[in-house]
Design a protein around this motif. Sequence first.
Motif, short mmCIF file in Angstrom:
data_model
loop_
_atom_site.label_atom_id
_atom_site.label_comp_id
_atom_site.label_asym_id
_atom_site.label_seq_id
_atom_site.Cartn_x
_atom_site.Cartn_y
_atom_site.Cartn_z
N ASP A 542 -31.48 -3.80 16.50
CA ASP A 542 -30.98 -3.58 17.75
C ASP A 542 -29.66 -4.34 18.19
N CYS A 543 -28.62 -3.90 17.18
CA CYS A 543 -27.55 -4.60 17.19
C CYS A 543 -26.12 -3.74 17.12
N VAL A 544 -25.12 -3.92 17.86
CA VAL A 544 -23.90 -3.21 17.84
C VAL A 544 -22.88 -3.75 17.19
N VAL A 545 -22.18 -3.28 16.31
CA VAL A 545 -21.15 -3.96 15.56
C VAL A 545 -19.78 -3.24 15.88
N THR A 546 -18.73 -3.77 16.20
CA THR A 546 -17.54 -3.05 16.76
C THR A 546 -16.47 -3.66 15.82
N LEU A 547 -15.68 -2.69 15.07
CA LEU A 547 -14.38 -3.21 14.23
C LEU A 547 -13.38 -3.32 15.38
N THR A 548 -12.90 -4.63 15.57
CA THR A 548 -11.88 -4.79 16.48
C THR A 548 -10.43 -5.08 15.95
N HIS A 549 -10.42 -5.13 14.60
CA HIS A 549 -9.08 -5.63 14.02
C HIS A 549 -9.26 -5.12 12.58
N SER A 550 -7.91 -4.46 12.07
CA SER A 550 -7.87 -3.90 10.78
C SER A 550 -6.36 -3.86 10.20
N GLY A 551 -6.33 -4.10 9.08
CA GLY A 551 -4.97 -3.85 8.28
C GLY A 551 -5.19 -3.98 6.89
N TYR A 552 -4.19 -3.67 6.31
CA TYR A 552 -4.14 -3.60 4.77
C TYR A 552 -2.78 -3.72 4.23
N ALA A 554 -0.34 -1.48 1.64
CA ALA A 554 -0.47 -0.29 0.91
C ALA A 554 -0.18 -0.60 -0.45
N ARG A 555 -0.53 0.46 -1.47
CA ARG A 555 -0.41 0.49 -2.83
C ARG A 555 0.81 0.09 -3.19
N GLN A 556 0.82 -0.96 -4.03
CA GLN A 556 2.37 -1.57 -4.57
C GLN A 556 2.17 -1.24 -6.18
N SER A 557 3.59 -1.21 -6.90
CA SER A 557 3.88 -1.10 -8.18
C SER A 557 4.85 -1.83 -8.41
N HIS A 558 4.85 -2.35 -9.86
CA HIS A 558 5.80 -2.97 -10.47
C HIS A 558 6.92 -2.04 -10.71
N MET A 559 8.06 -2.63 -11.15
CA MET A 559 9.22 -1.79 -11.38
C MET A 559 9.04 -0.78 -12.57
N GLY A 560 8.24 -1.18 -13.62
CA GLY A 560 7.71 -0.33 -14.48
C GLY A 560 6.64 0.88 -14.25
N GLY A 561 6.23 0.67 -12.95
CA GLY A 561 5.29 1.71 -12.45
C GLY A 561 3.91 1.53 -12.38
N GLY A 562 3.54 0.29 -13.11
CA GLY A 562 2.18 -0.28 -13.08
C GLY A 562 1.49 -0.69 -11.56
N PHE A 563 0.25 -0.14 -11.51
CA PHE A 563 -0.26 -0.85 -10.10
C PHE A 563 -0.30 -2.20 -10.07
N ASP A 564 0.08 -2.87 -9.05
CA ASP A 564 -0.05 -4.53 -8.75
C ASP A 564 -1.15 -4.62 -7.95
N LYS A 565 -2.32 -5.15 -8.16
CA LYS A 565 -3.58 -5.45 -7.46
C LYS A 565 -3.13 -6.74 -6.66
N SER A 566 -2.17 -7.62 -7.06
CA SER A 566 -1.97 -8.83 -6.28
C SER A 566 -1.17 -8.57 -4.99
N MET A 567 -0.52 -7.23 -4.93
CA MET A 567 0.14 -7.10 -3.67
C MET A 567 -0.26 -5.73 -2.98
N SER A 568 -1.62 -5.19 -3.59
CA SER A 568 -2.29 -4.10 -2.74
C SER A 568 -3.71 -4.44 -2.71
N SER A 569 -3.89 -3.76 -1.11
CA SER A 569 -5.34 -3.81 -0.69
C SER A 569 -6.35 -2.94 -1.48
N THR A 570 -7.29 -3.41 -1.97
CA THR A 570 -8.42 -2.55 -2.50
C THR A 570 -9.89 -2.60 -1.60
N ALA A 571 -10.68 -1.94 -1.99
CA ALA A 571 -11.96 -1.75 -1.24
C ALA A 571 -12.71 -3.04 -1.50
N GLY A 572 -12.47 -3.60 -2.53
CA GLY A 572 -13.21 -4.99 -3.03
C GLY A 572 -12.72 -6.02 -2.01
#
Length: 700
Positions: A542-552, A554-572
């Motif tokens: 018997d509960c209502v949960v409302t998402l009030t704030h969101s932000g992330y 975007a996917r970032q890459s190193h100059m060499g083209g590799g994905f940089d997890k430390s600069m990009s939001s993930t589902a985790g």
Amino acid sequence: MLNLGILAHVDAGKTSLTERLLHAAGAIDEIGSVDDGSTQTDSLALERRRGITIKSAVVSFAIGGTTVNLIDTPGHPDFIAEVERVLNVLDGAVLVVSAVEGVQAQTRVLMRTLRRLRIPTLVFVNKIDRRGARHDGLVREIADRLTPSVVAMGSTAGLGTGAASFTPFDGAPAFASRLVEVLAEQDDALLAAYVAGEEVPYARLRSELAAQTGRALAHPVFFGSAITGAGVDALMAGIEELLPAAQGDPGGPVSGTVFKVERGRAGEKIAYVRLFSGTVRTRDRLRFGGDREADGRGEGAGPETDGPGEGADRPVAGVGREGKVTAISVFDRGGAVRCPSAGAGRIARLWGLADVRIGDAIGLPGKAGPRGHFAPPSLETVVVPRRPADRGALHLALAQLAEQDPLIGLRQDDLRQEVSVSLYGEVQKEVIQATLLDDFGLDVAFRETTTICVERPIGTGEAFELIGTDSNPFLATVGLRVEPSMRRAGRGSSRDQAGAEGSTEFRLEVELGSLPYAFMRTIEETVRETLRQGLHGWQVEDCVVTLTHSGYWARQSHMGGGFDKSMSSTAGDFRNLTPLILMTALKRAGTRVLEPAHRFRLELPADTLGSVLPALARLGAVPRTRTPGPAGEVEVEGEIPAASVHELEQRLPGLTRGEGVLECAFDRYQPVRGQVPERPRTDHNPLNRREYLLHVVRRV
């Protein structure tokens, strides 16, 4: 084709009646015995040993030109989940009542449900050969306690003896008069003729009786004995005449529902499917899924073929997951026989659907049937293997049992390496223990059975954390508000709401484009998962949960083209942050723990009332009404905590000289009195930020 359910209170004789019907129809040569463990439908070794039905079973026989698929269901209330699944696939039912014990607690629960679902039902009063059997008084009892629209279909002789017999009425004036009285309640033309004193042709009365029985407005009552066979021929004639045949177009789109899943000798899944429309053939690719997976748009008007002839691979439209049918069997003349196809109206066993679950809609999700006819299980216990090395095997075995019975809810505690199961009662616990030993070779014990409570928010709470701040170790912004649902049902929560995942509503207060859909979906899934354990460890409803704030980010890459997890939001990031935010908001809102409460109806000798009422008070029961009953009895109705029901059942015989009769049914959830029960947590405890972060990110 008629899909018929046999339902009854435990020990009323429904399995014996099933054997007698099969024998009378010529489907079996010899009648099996429940006591000897030789019946057709009690196939499990445990069923044969205990002499009770645990799993529903399907057999088939013919009455005249009608093929009947008969489903024998459990009678013990601990196995009511089996009955619940069967109700969704029935065209009609026979409710068995003992001529000696009369209308019992489970009988009333079943009849209320059959009437609510408008399932055409005949009543068969069994055991007329037993000493103490009744006729007229029992018909009145059925009318008073089950349904007023009953019609006794014949007379009995020799009650209580081996020579007891049943003779159907056939146009007798008194019977015709009773028919007019009952049927005129629902037919204005008959009512006018009755008031005017006109004589109504008997053929018209029989036709109207069949019509009203088919609409679950009238309930014919037959008497007999499954042991001697008395009255069984009349019951079979009534089944053929009064119950409606299965409907459905074999040429239409495939639509059905899975009401039972079992494992074959090689461990393969076998799905029992009631087909409402269409035809399923071997090598068909079927789509299937639960009601929540159905998009409701009716995609795929029918089967598509990629080649002529039977057996070609044909994708059949539907919802959710997909599987290829590798074999089919249908029920015919007692048992199941292999066949290349099964059409509308049939109950089919399908092989090849590896991911199928009980409750799945097959093909088009048009008629999966209503859910939640009975109360959810309100008890829980921890299953402990006697050999510690069996922990892994135990979890796999319980998972297989749970897929055959979804209401055996499993709760895995990875921190303590324990598994809890939800139950209806102590008998079900004994059956699970015996099944694990017989089928899986696992010797287990159980800890003390506890009552399953729920939590409900009592106020509104909010919390949020922003991305990029020192206090937030995750690359995500999440804000949530928790508040009570407006659907709350007065002072309690009804069975239909209680404990259901659907009782948590997730809303958005942010723009849809503010967050990728995958992240939005992750937040919602994590919210529902986290709310399985509230501030005190119980599931939040018997509960209502409302998402009030969101932000992330975007996917970032190193100059060499590799994905940089430390600069990009993930589902985790969202999956790990959401529990912290949600539990903070829930803590600010506060919760109240509620326990299940049952309605009870107690019949007892009037002179024992003085000793029973104090016992009820000590157990926390609240008597609401007290009504004088027949023969010096009194009926007490009220409410009692579910945790006290088992103790009342144990103490009642001593308090009432063995004459007390107790009927209980789940009513609602009510606030816990006294000390609030705590349930051990099975997660990393997001209520303790330091502990949680140490487990999740290995730092504070």
